[in-house]
Design an enzyme around this catalytic site. Structure first.
Site, PDB file in Angstrom:
ATOM      1  NE  ARG A 102      -4.192   1.664   1.005  1.00  0.00           N
ATOM      2  CZ  ARG A 102      -5.167   2.010   0.171  1.00  0.00           C
ATOM      3  NH1 ARG A 102      -5.130   1.644  -1.105  1.00  0.00           N
ATOM      4  NH2 ARG A 102      -6.194   2.688   0.599  1.00  0.00           N
ATOM      5  CB  THR A 384      -9.042  -0.659  -7.596  1.00  0.00           C
ATOM      6  OG1 THR A 384      -9.009   0.504  -6.784  1.00  0.00           O
ATOM      7  CG2 THR A 384      -8.285  -1.775  -6.908  1.00  0.00           C
ATOM      8  CB  THR A 402      -5.735   0.798  -6.380  1.00  0.00           C
ATOM      9  OG1 THR A 402      -6.609   1.882  -6.644  1.00  0.00           O
ATOM     10  CG2 THR A 402      -5.063   1.034  -5.043  1.00  0.00           C
ATOM     11  CG  ASP A 426      -8.598   5.079  -0.434  1.00  0.00           C
ATOM     12  OD1 ASP A 426      -9.647   5.574  -0.877  1.00  0.00           O
ATOM     13  OD2 ASP A 426      -8.114   4.026  -0.887  1.00  0.00           O
ATOM     14  CB  SER A 455      -7.095  -0.444   1.391  1.00  0.00           C
ATOM     15  OG  SER A 455      -7.498  -1.077   0.200  1.00  0.00           O
ATOM     16  CB  SER A 456     -12.486  -1.077   0.347  1.00  0.00           C
ATOM     17  OG  SER A 456     -12.896  -0.025   1.171  1.00  0.00           O
ATOM     18  N   GLY A 486     -13.508   0.705  -4.907  1.00  0.00           N
ATOM     19  CA  GLY A 486     -13.547   1.504  -3.673  1.00  0.00           C
ATOM     20  C   GLY A 486     -14.236   0.712  -2.568  1.00  0.00           C
TER      21      GLY A 486
HETATM   22  N1  GLY Z   1      -8.352   2.843  -3.445  1.00  0.00           N
HETATM   23  C1  GLY Z   1      -9.236   1.782  -3.227  1.00  0.00           C
HETATM   24  C2  GLY Z   1      -8.986   1.047  -1.974  1.00  0.00           C
HETATM   25  O1  GLY Z   1      -7.843   0.914  -1.575  1.00  0.00           O
HETATM   26  O2  GLY Z   1      -9.891   0.576  -1.351  1.00  0.00           O
END
Ligand code: GLY
Length: 582
Positions: A102, A384, A402, A426, A455-456, A486
């Site tokens: 990330r 993403t 993403t 985010d 994040s999701s 997202g």
């Molecule tokens: N940017 C999408 C996520 O990390 O959930």
């Protein structure tokens, strides 16, 4: 988007051999069944490159590395070297790791990072251009996975992407449509215009060959000099200088300090299955585990996929998990309470407590579930991409990465040819401001230097499991899942899982079935266009506020075990290609 769509397929084979090739067209495959390996991604070039790596004896991770770099060229909406993501790797032995690559916040980030002089959120700072870009993790993340599992040389896995960038690839209608949809914001940036637009305003057209010389140079350096060249040395210092000119806050120290974190996947069991899911700083594993634990007490087997009663209970389950997401989740390395809170959210006791407020015939009110003081007086980006890989030996990768929104911050880094992410979006951009529109301002996900935004993304794997005398044994891998979208990612993956393993739909139907999304706030049940009007009316009758979405939810490129074969399924919502490596 067309379905099926066609691209110049022969380019893929010649990129690997670097010899001449004929241009023929072949249809993309949306489903393959094979006893060998399989790669399922949004793009034909990338899937074919991954399958070729498997045929050369590569591990699933080798293929994933090659696919990840290829998508950085051919799927600029989300494929990247300028962003970050998560790779869940499970070896055929059952050992699994979660590679957290990330993006991190630069050192300049702090509570006022996204605010203007009047203390209001500045949309430009949050979404557009260099200021919104986190420190990219993709190159380091793919390298970390490769260092552990790779069998083929690093250079050989990056080179197909170098060739795609240098020699070009044939644009398809989806890229042109994506560029056209974002044209006003993309064309604010000269370097973006130079790469993707003719005359600064006409997107590259379907059938055209798109070369990206600056990106080719970056990839070539990473191929030859190795992944650290992206973070330290001449390439990195040049990027920092270009970033200053592009309005960003990156420093050489920010780039040099970037580190991948190897984490343990979350594991939980459900109905004879063991799920390997994404831990924080993704919220997805905790949310999916909590939703399954809540459903556990609602007799989900008695429900029918897509029926109003089912969608009502799913919405109530989602509503509660997303409230807990807002209250408790963030980067565990910066907020120690996240780890203990995540464990508590997964307990049967917490699920039972959340379940008590569910009425089987009536929608709850999201505001009524919120703790006092949370809501202030009166959307996360959705692009993403996810790809799934299984090799012939049964090693598997679920990779979601993403640049946050479609085409990220919309700004190509001048001279370097890649789109900058706007992942800092985010974070909870306005501390303390949580409202009914879906803005969240809770403490665990506020920005700080070096911190990863919540994040999701939900790379997920499913194994058979048996539990005897309290001891769970993990058996064969039966599914590899994930999606973009997202916050909707969590619910897309949750529903594909339920369709496969609770509602027992066939693999293709499980991916295709219409999906719904509730995220606590706004207090609204979003449904795909294909949800029938009678179902929507029934949900309205139960008190849900329902909104039919103009676009689809997610893109769940999935691999499922079927007897002795793998079934690779492209989600037709955005198209893509499933490639077998027999
Ligand atoms: N940017 C999408 C996520 O990390 O959930």
């Amino acid at each position: 988007m067309t379905f099926p769509y066609f691209v110049m397929s022969a380019a893929c084979a010649c990129l690997l051999s670097l010899t001449g090739c004929a241009t023929t067209q072949a249809p993309s495959q949306h489903v393959v069944r094979t006893t060998g390996g399989v790669v399922v991604s949004v793009d034909r070039y990338a899937s074919d490159i991954g399958a070729a790596v498997l045929r050369r004896g590569g591990h699933a991770v080798d293929a994933a590395v090659a696919v990840g770099f290829a998508l950085a060229v051919t799927w600029p909406e989300a494929g990247n070297v300028g962003g970050g993501g998560f790779m869940l790797v499970r070896e055929a032995t059952g050992e699994a790791i979660f590679v957290d690559y990330r993006e991190t916040a630069p050192a300049a980030a702090g509570p006022t990072y996204f605010l203007d002089a009047a203390g209001r959120v500045d949309p430009q700072r949050v979404r557009l251009g260099g200021w919104s870009a986190g420190i990219p993790g993709t190159v380091a993340g793919l390298a970390a996975a490769h260092a552990r599992y790779g069998r083929l040389p690093w250079k050989s896995l990056v080179e197909p992407a170098v060739a795609l960038a240098r020699d070009g690839f044939i644009v398809d209608d989806r890229l042109t449509a994506g560029l056209a949809a974002q044209l006003p914001e993309l064309t604010q940036f000269q370097a973006t215009r130079d790469v993707f637009f003719h005359g600064g305003k006409t997107p590259v057209a379907p059938g055209e060959r798109l070369s990206q010389a600056d990106l080719a140079r970056v990839l070539e350096t990473v191929a030859k000099d190795g992944p650290r060249a992206f973070y330290e040395g001449p390439l990195a210092s040049g990027m920092v200088e270009a970033m200053k000119a592009a309005g960003g806050s990156w420093t050489a120290a920010d780039l040099a300090a970037y580190r991948v974190v190897i984490r343990q996947p979350l594991r939980f069991t459900f109905r004879g299955l063991s799920l390997l899911a994404a831990p924080p700083p993704s919220s997805s594993g905790v949310a999916i585990g909590e939703m399954l634990a809540i459903l556990d007490g609602l007799a989900p087997e008695s429900l029918t996929a897509g029926a109003p009663q089912t969608l009502h209970l799913l919405a109530e389950t989602m509503r509660r998990a997303f409230l807990d997401r807002a209250l408790h989740l963030g980067d565990p390395d910066h907020v120690p309470a996240v780890t203990t809170d995540a464990a508590r959210l997964l307990t049967p006791a917490h699920a039972a407590e959340r379940r008590t407020s569910i009425d089987r015939g009536r929608a709850s009110r999201s505001a009524a579930l919120a703790p006092p003081g949370l809501l202030s007086a009166p959307a996360e980006g959705s692009d993403t991409t996810h790809f799934s890989v299984v090799d012939a030996a049964g090693n598997a990768v679920a990779n979601t990465y993403t640049i946050e929104e479609s085409f990220g911050s919309k700004a190509v880094l001048p001279g370097y040819g890649f789109l900058l992410n706007n992942e800092l979006h985010d974070f909870n951009v306005k501390p303390g401001h949580t409202d009914r529109s879906g803005a969240v301002g809770t403490a665990p996900n506020q920005v700080a230097p070096g911190k990863r935004p919540l994040s999701s993304m939900a790379p997920l794997m499913v194994e058979r499991a048996t539990t005897e005398a309290g001891v769970t044994r993990h058996g064969e891998l039966v599914a590899v899942l994930g999606s973009p979208g997202g916050r909707t990612i969590i619910n897309t993956v949750f529903q594909v899982f339920l369709n496969l393993f609770v509602f027992k739909l066939a693999p293709e139907a499980a991916v295709a079935a219409p999906r719904v999304h509730h995220q606590w706030m706004p207090d609204r049940l979003f449904v795909e266009r294909e949800v029938p009007t009678a179902t929507i009316e029934a949900l309205l009758g139960m008190g849900h506020s329902v909104e039919r979405l103009p676009r689809n939810l997610g893109h769940a490129n999935t691999i499922v075990r079927e007897g002795d074969r793998w079934v690779g399924i492209v989600d037709a919502r955005r198209g893509g290609h499933a490639a077998a490596a027999p």
